[in-house]
Scaffold this active site. Structure first.
Site, short mmCIF file in Angstrom:
data_model
loop_
_atom_site.label_atom_id
_atom_site.label_comp_id
_atom_site.label_asym_id
_atom_site.label_seq_id
_atom_site.Cartn_x
_atom_site.Cartn_y
_atom_site.Cartn_z
CG HIS A 180 -2.13 -0.81 1.14
ND1 HIS A 180 -2.97 -0.76 0.07
CD2 HIS A 180 -2.66 -1.73 2.00
CE1 HIS A 180 -3.99 -1.60 0.26
NE2 HIS A 180 -3.81 -2.21 1.42
CB CYS A 236 -1.83 3.81 -4.38
SG CYS A 236 -3.02 5.08 -4.84
#
Length: 398
Positions: A180, A236
């Site tokens: 993440h 991301c």
């Protein structure tokens, strides 16, 4: 304090400006606009933010005290964290070494699938194709039996320090991260868009995240002349996760330009003479509203952030499986597939090939260009400008 709006000085597009930013980049023409921030507003915001953290901390402590004081939890024993053993000693560094980090977040709300597959694929490529010694590669996943190789914040920091420790001219370093990533407010005002990029260790809920400023200070700035670092970041908001000075913008025809992300009166973000290059999954300004987490297309995150329906859920699962039939990161897969099929490509060709592979997978699913949360474009940033169409890509020392 609410955001304010202004017009781009070049194309006149309306831009939303955070109250603490001192520069902003136009999403249309890519022009970077510098301006003087309101220090009073910035200081006021920091004060309010610190007060919020203090209040939250006090509430948590009060809740724990109240809970432990009840008859239910008097006998609860909180587990003690195992003391991690030292990472691989410096003596086995070698001239080629790598840190591969894949985080699945098992048992957590935002669990990811495929990150371990990404790490295994990268490790195979480094050892079997590029001759990296197995003992000179640190692999951090939740499947490791050694506590020091679990991807906690502390272990990731130790691994990154190990990566550059004793680095010399001719060394080839690789940092691969699959997990993440997100953004947070930039308090030291060294970002053109007012946001810092961060990665999430497995224990981010208790120990916090790792800031791009820290990553830069740990593995970029110490890099000596003659040494080369490549970062492959499948996450991301990862466009400038290494905070490198120059960002390459390329269109589908192959035309490109380098953007200078250096700002006056901020800390130096370059190397100590070495070469640092980052290839990341997406641009910084792709947020939860128009992208998936790291473009790994993870359903739990999409449902939480985008509130997608069942049809989009199904499309995202198919998008992952369109590559190999198993969960994998789109960036990692397209990166390795290109290098396996076309050894000796240039950096420019690599970027365009990766765009093509990901676009083809979207086309197989019948996803149009307006499906923005799947329209990822891998990004290239560097400590130095270079001709991306003439420089051959290599993970070895340049």
């Amino acid at each position: 304090m609410a955001n304010k709006t202004m017009r781009c000085s070049y194309c006149r597009t309306q831009i939303v400006v955070p109250p603490y930013a001192h520069a902003i980049q136009c999403a249309i023409c890519q022009t970077i606009i510098h301006f003087q921030p309101n220090d009073q507003t910035h200081n006021s915001f920091r004060k309010r933010f610190k007060n919020m953290l203090h209040t939250a901390s006090s509430n948590i402590k009060a809740s724990i005290k109240s809970y432990s004081g009840s008859g239910i939890s008097d006998s609860v024993n909180f587990p003690q964290q195992a003391r991690p053993s030292p990472v691989v000693p410096v003596s086995v560094h070698g001239r080629k070494r790598a840190v591969l980090c894949g985080i699945s977040y098992y048992g957590q709300r935002y669990k990811l699938d495929g990150t371990v597959n990404d790490v295994k694929s990268m490790r195979y490529f480094l050892t079997q194709r590029l001759g990296f010694p197995s003992e000179s590669i640190l692999t951090l996943t939740e499947e490791e039996s050694d506590p020091s190789l679990i991807p906690t914040g502390n272990n990731i920091r130790k691994a990154l320090k190990w990566l550059v420790q004793g680095c010399q001219s001719g060394d080839s370093l690789v940092f691969h991260y699959s997990g993440h990533g997100s953004q947070q407010l930039d308090f030291n005002r060294d970002e053109v868009d007012g946001y810092d990029e961060i990665i999430w260790p497995v224990d981010y809920q208790t120990e916090g995240t790792i800031l791009d400023d820290e990553i830069n200070a740990t593995i970029v700035r110490p890099l000596p002349r003659g040494a080369t670092l490549h970062a492959i970041i499948d996450a991301c908001h990862s466009g400038t996760i290494l905070d490198l000075p120059f960002v390459c913008r390329i269109n589908r025809e192959g035309y490109y330009k380098w953007e200078d992300h250096r700002l006056p009166y901020t800390a130096y973000k370059g190397t100590n003479g070495g070469y640092a290059i980052s290839i990341s999954a997406c641009d910084d300004n792709q947020s939860s509203g128009d992208t998936t987490v790291g473009f790994k297309v993870k359903v739990a995150w999409i449902l939480q952030k985008l509130h997608t329906d069942n049809e989009k859920w199904s499309n995202n699962i198919k998008f992952v499986q369109a590559f190999t039939g198993k969960a994998t990161g789109a960036l990692t897969y397209s990166f390795l597939k290109t290098l396996e099929q076309e050894p000796g490509v240039t950096y420019g060709h690599l970027l365009m090939a990766m765009h093509k592979i990901i676009g083809a997978a979207r086309g197989e699913l019948g996803l149009s260009s307006n499906v923005s949360h799947l329209s990822q474009k891998p990004q290239l940033s560097s400590s130095q400008k270079f001709d991306i169409h003439s420089k051959p890509f290599t993970l070895l020392s340049i």
